[in-house]
Design a protein around this motif. Structure first.
Motif, PDB file in Angstrom:
ATOM      1  N   ASP A 101      41.962  39.789  40.424  1.00 17.00           N
ATOM      2  CA  ASP A 101      40.906  38.772  40.538  1.00 17.00           C
ATOM      3  C   ASP A 101      39.538  39.421  40.700  1.00 17.00           C
ATOM      4  OD1 ASP A 101      42.699  36.690  40.277  1.00 17.00           O
ATOM      5  OD2 ASP A 101      42.776  36.226  42.417  1.00 17.00           O
ATOM      6  N   TRP A 102      39.422  40.366  41.640  1.00 22.20           N
ATOM      7  CA  TRP A 102      38.124  41.015  41.857  1.00 22.20           C
ATOM      8  C   TRP A 102      37.657  41.754  40.602  1.00 22.20           C
ATOM      9  CZ3 TRP A 102      34.330  39.998  44.802  1.00 22.20           C
ATOM     10  CH2 TRP A 102      34.475  39.570  46.114  1.00 22.20           C
ATOM     11  N   CYS A 103      38.580  42.413  39.911  1.00 21.06           N
ATOM     12  CA  CYS A 103      38.184  43.199  38.733  1.00 21.06           C
ATOM     13  C   CYS A 103      37.669  42.335  37.593  1.00 21.06           C
ATOM     14  CB  CYS A 103      39.340  44.080  38.273  1.00 21.06           C
ATOM     15  SG  CYS A 103      39.650  45.477  39.376  1.00 21.06           S
ATOM     16  N   THR A 104      37.986  41.046  37.592  1.00 19.90           N
ATOM     17  CA  THR A 104      37.461  40.160  36.549  1.00 19.90           C
ATOM     18  C   THR A 104      36.052  39.672  36.859  1.00 19.90           C
ATOM     19  OG1 THR A 104      38.313  38.111  37.543  1.00 19.90           O
ATOM     20  CG2 THR A 104      39.776  39.284  36.020  1.00 19.90           C
ATOM     21  N   ARG A 105      35.551  39.933  38.050  1.00 21.75           N
ATOM     22  CA  ARG A 105      34.300  39.316  38.502  1.00 21.75           C
ATOM     23  C   ARG A 105      33.052  40.097  38.135  1.00 21.75           C
ATOM     24  NH1 ARG A 105      35.044  34.508  38.561  1.00 21.75           N
ATOM     25  NH2 ARG A 105      33.119  34.288  39.776  1.00 21.75           N
ATOM     26  N   GLY A 106      33.186  41.287  37.616  1.00 19.99           N
ATOM     27  CA  GLY A 106      32.009  42.069  37.243  1.00 19.99           C
ATOM     28  C   GLY A 106      31.367  41.554  35.966  1.00 19.99           C
ATOM     29  N   ASP A 107      30.232  42.131  35.632  1.00 20.79           N
ATOM     30  CA  ASP A 107      29.521  41.735  34.411  1.00 20.79           C
ATOM     31  C   ASP A 107      30.269  42.142  33.150  1.00 20.79           C
ATOM     32  OD1 ASP A 107      27.442  40.625  35.881  1.00 20.79           O
ATOM     33  OD2 ASP A 107      26.308  42.501  35.922  1.00 20.79           O
ATOM     34  N   ASP A 108      31.116  43.155  33.267  1.00 25.32           N
ATOM     35  CA  ASP A 108      31.833  43.678  32.108  1.00 25.32           C
ATOM     36  C   ASP A 108      33.338  43.608  32.386  1.00 25.32           C
ATOM     37  OD1 ASP A 108      32.259  44.827  29.665  1.00 25.32           O
ATOM     38  OD2 ASP A 108      31.773  46.858  30.306  1.00 25.32           O
ATOM     39  N   ASP A 109      33.953  42.472  32.064  1.00 25.77           N
ATOM     40  CA  ASP A 109      35.381  42.249  32.312  1.00 25.77           C
ATOM     41  C   ASP A 109      36.179  43.345  31.606  1.00 25.77           C
ATOM     42  OD1 ASP A 109      37.989  41.316  32.518  1.00 25.77           O
ATOM     43  OD2 ASP A 109      37.494  39.254  32.010  1.00 25.77           O
ATOM     44  N   PRO A 110      36.991  44.114  32.344  1.00 23.16           N
ATOM     45  CA  PRO A 110      37.658  45.269  31.733  1.00 23.16           C
ATOM     46  C   PRO A 110      38.965  44.974  31.002  1.00 23.16           C
ATOM     47  CG  PRO A 110      38.205  45.183  34.049  1.00 23.16           C
ATOM     48  CD  PRO A 110      37.251  44.038  33.791  1.00 23.16           C
ATOM     49  N   PHE A 111      39.476  43.759  31.087  1.00 24.76           N
ATOM     50  CA  PHE A 111      40.829  43.501  30.597  1.00 24.76           C
ATOM     51  C   PHE A 111      40.964  43.161  29.114  1.00 24.76           C
ATOM     52  CE2 PHE A 111      41.054  42.688  35.184  1.00 24.76           C
ATOM     53  CZ  PHE A 111      42.036  43.601  35.515  1.00 24.76           C
ATOM     54  N   PRO A 112      40.075  42.371  28.523  1.00 23.79           N
ATOM     55  CA  PRO A 112      40.295  41.974  27.121  1.00 23.79           C
ATOM     56  C   PRO A 112      40.472  43.170  26.184  1.00 23.79           C
ATOM     57  CG  PRO A 112      38.589  40.615  28.090  1.00 23.79           C
ATOM     58  CD  PRO A 112      38.893  41.706  29.084  1.00 23.79           C
ATOM     59  N   GLY A 113      41.507  43.079  25.363  1.00 22.95           N
ATOM     60  CA  GLY A 113      41.758  44.111  24.363  1.00 22.95           C
ATOM     61  C   GLY A 113      42.546  45.308  24.857  1.00 22.95           C
ATOM     62  N   ARG A 114      42.930  45.336  26.116  1.00 22.48           N
ATOM     63  CA  ARG A 114      43.715  46.451  26.641  1.00 22.48           C
ATOM     64  C   ARG A 114      45.199  46.213  26.368  1.00 22.48           C
ATOM     65  NH1 ARG A 114      39.870  48.454  26.667  1.00 22.48           N
ATOM     66  NH2 ARG A 114      38.299  48.826  28.215  1.00 22.48           N
ATOM     67  N   ALA A 115      45.910  47.287  26.070  1.00 17.88           N
ATOM     68  CA  ALA A 115      47.365  47.236  26.020  1.00 17.88           C
ATOM     69  C   ALA A 115      47.864  47.215  27.460  1.00 17.88           C
ATOM     70  CB  ALA A 115      47.910  48.472  25.300  1.00 17.88           C
ATOM     71  N   ALA A 116      48.985  46.562  27.697  1.00 16.25           N
ATOM     72  CA  ALA A 116      49.527  46.515  29.055  1.00 16.25           C
ATOM     73  C   ALA A 116      51.049  46.445  29.015  1.00 16.25           C
ATOM     74  CB  ALA A 116      48.972  45.304  29.812  1.00 16.25           C
ATOM     75  N   ALA A 117      51.646  47.005  30.054  1.00 12.85           N
ATOM     76  CA  ALA A 117      53.088  46.919  30.256  1.00 12.85           C
ATOM     77  C   ALA A 117      53.333  46.688  31.739  1.00 12.85           C
ATOM     78  CB  ALA A 117      53.792  48.191  29.798  1.00 12.85           C
ATOM     79  N   VAL A 118      54.379  45.933  32.033  1.00  6.51           N
ATOM     80  CA  VAL A 118      54.729  45.621  33.416  1.00  6.51           C
ATOM     81  C   VAL A 118      56.182  45.985  33.654  1.00  6.51           C
ATOM     82  CG1 VAL A 118      54.812  43.839  35.191  1.00  6.51           C
ATOM     83  CG2 VAL A 118      53.111  43.672  33.380  1.00  6.51           C
ATOM     84  N   VAL A 119      56.432  46.617  34.792  1.00  6.82           N
ATOM     85  CA  VAL A 119      57.782  46.922  35.230  1.00  6.82           C
ATOM     86  C   VAL A 119      57.936  46.411  36.658  1.00  6.82           C
ATOM     87  CG1 VAL A 119      57.987  48.930  33.714  1.00  6.82           C
ATOM     88  CG2 VAL A 119      57.157  49.235  36.063  1.00  6.82           C
ATOM     89  N   SER A 120      59.171  46.264  37.103  1.00  2.00           N
ATOM     90  CA  SER A 120      59.397  45.775  38.458  1.00  2.00           C
ATOM     91  C   SER A 120      60.714  46.298  38.988  1.00  2.00           C
ATOM     92  CB  SER A 120      59.400  44.243  38.482  1.00  2.00           C
ATOM     93  OG  SER A 120      59.446  43.777  39.814  1.00  2.00           O
ATOM     94  N   ALA A 121      60.737  46.573  40.298  1.00  2.00           N
ATOM     95  CA  ALA A 121      61.943  47.036  40.972  1.00  2.00           C
ATOM     96  C   ALA A 121      62.149  46.208  42.230  1.00  2.00           C
ATOM     97  CB  ALA A 121      61.805  48.517  41.336  1.00  2.00           C
ATOM     98  N   SER A 122      63.403  45.973  42.549  1.00  2.00           N
ATOM     99  CA  SER A 122      63.721  45.205  43.750  1.00  2.00           C
ATOM    100  C   SER A 122      65.106  45.596  44.250  1.00  2.00           C
ATOM    101  CB  SER A 122      63.704  43.704  43.431  1.00  2.00           C
ATOM    102  OG  SER A 122      64.210  42.952  44.512  1.00  2.00           O
ATOM    103  N   PRO A 123      65.312  45.573  45.565  1.00  2.00           N
ATOM    104  CA  PRO A 123      66.668  45.794  46.060  1.00  2.00           C
ATOM    105  C   PRO A 123      67.596  44.622  45.742  1.00  2.00           C
ATOM    106  CG  PRO A 123      65.138  45.456  47.890  1.00  2.00           C
ATOM    107  CD  PRO A 123      64.331  45.480  46.631  1.00  2.00           C
TER     108      PRO A 123
END
Length: 193
Positions: A101-123
């Motif tokens: 949320d905070w990272c979207t609030r700057g004048d230059d939003d860094p997320f559009p056009g970035r590649a992304a992958a998500v992983v998750s671990a849990s017991p």
């Protein structure tokens, strides 16, 4: 065309603040696979980017926190993101949500056009799959292009060998698929920009 003759740069972090986090361990395994697949990985700790709880009045009175500006600049300087998303009550962690949320609030939003992958671990038996899905949805909403491959690691407290690798062949294959997809997508997006 900025990315034709270099390895794609991937920024990697976990949504857990715990020192002994299973998601941090999985992130390390996936980061190594990304390196082997042809990417350069920068691992960062969200504990090094301490942020207040997002509040519009705080933003209006004090502006973007310096830690958010630093992390946004890090995101902007990389071609892709690799995020380990722990599961709290079937959702992403407050740390991860607040950070994004905070990272979207700057004048230059860094997320559009970035590649992304998500992983998750849990017991648990589901491997954090619910938080993984929420994190993927959020990143898509922020303008990232999320790779189709995913890795959720159930019973993660039993999944690692003494050297820190994954014991299970299927889990290792899922890690490799995420790594290859992320490097391919980040490379393609860098070439197109």
């Amino acid at each position: 065309m900025r990315g034709i003759n270099r390895r794609p740069r991937i920024l990697a972090f976990s949504g857990s603040a715990r020192r002994a986090s299973l998601n941090r361990r999985l992130l390390g395994v996936v980061a190594a696979a990304v390196q082997q697949a042809g990417g350069d990985v920068t691992l960062v700790e969200l504990n090094d980017y301490e942020l207040p709880l997002y509040h519009g009045d705080l933003e209006e009175s004090q502006g973007l926190p310096p830690a958010a500006a630093r992390l946004s600049a890090q995101i902007k300087s990389h071609d892709g993101l690799l995020i380990a998303s722990p599961e709290y009550n079937s959702f992403i962690t407050p740390l991860l949500k607040n950070t994004l949320d905070w990272c979207t609030r700057g004048d230059d939003d860094p997320f559009p056009g970035r590649a992304a992958a998500v992983v998750s671990a849990s017991p648990g038996a589901y491997g954090g799959i619910r938080s993984l899905q929420h994190a993927r949805h959020l990143l898509l909403h922020l303008g990232c292009q999320v790779v189709p491959a995913q890795c959720s690691l159930p019973r993660a407290h039993e999944a690692f060998d003494e050297a820190g690798g994954l014991k299970d062949k299927r889990s290792r294959a899922a890690v490799d698929a995420v790594a290859v997809d992320l490097v391919r997508l980040a490379t393609r997006l860098a070439r197109e920009s």
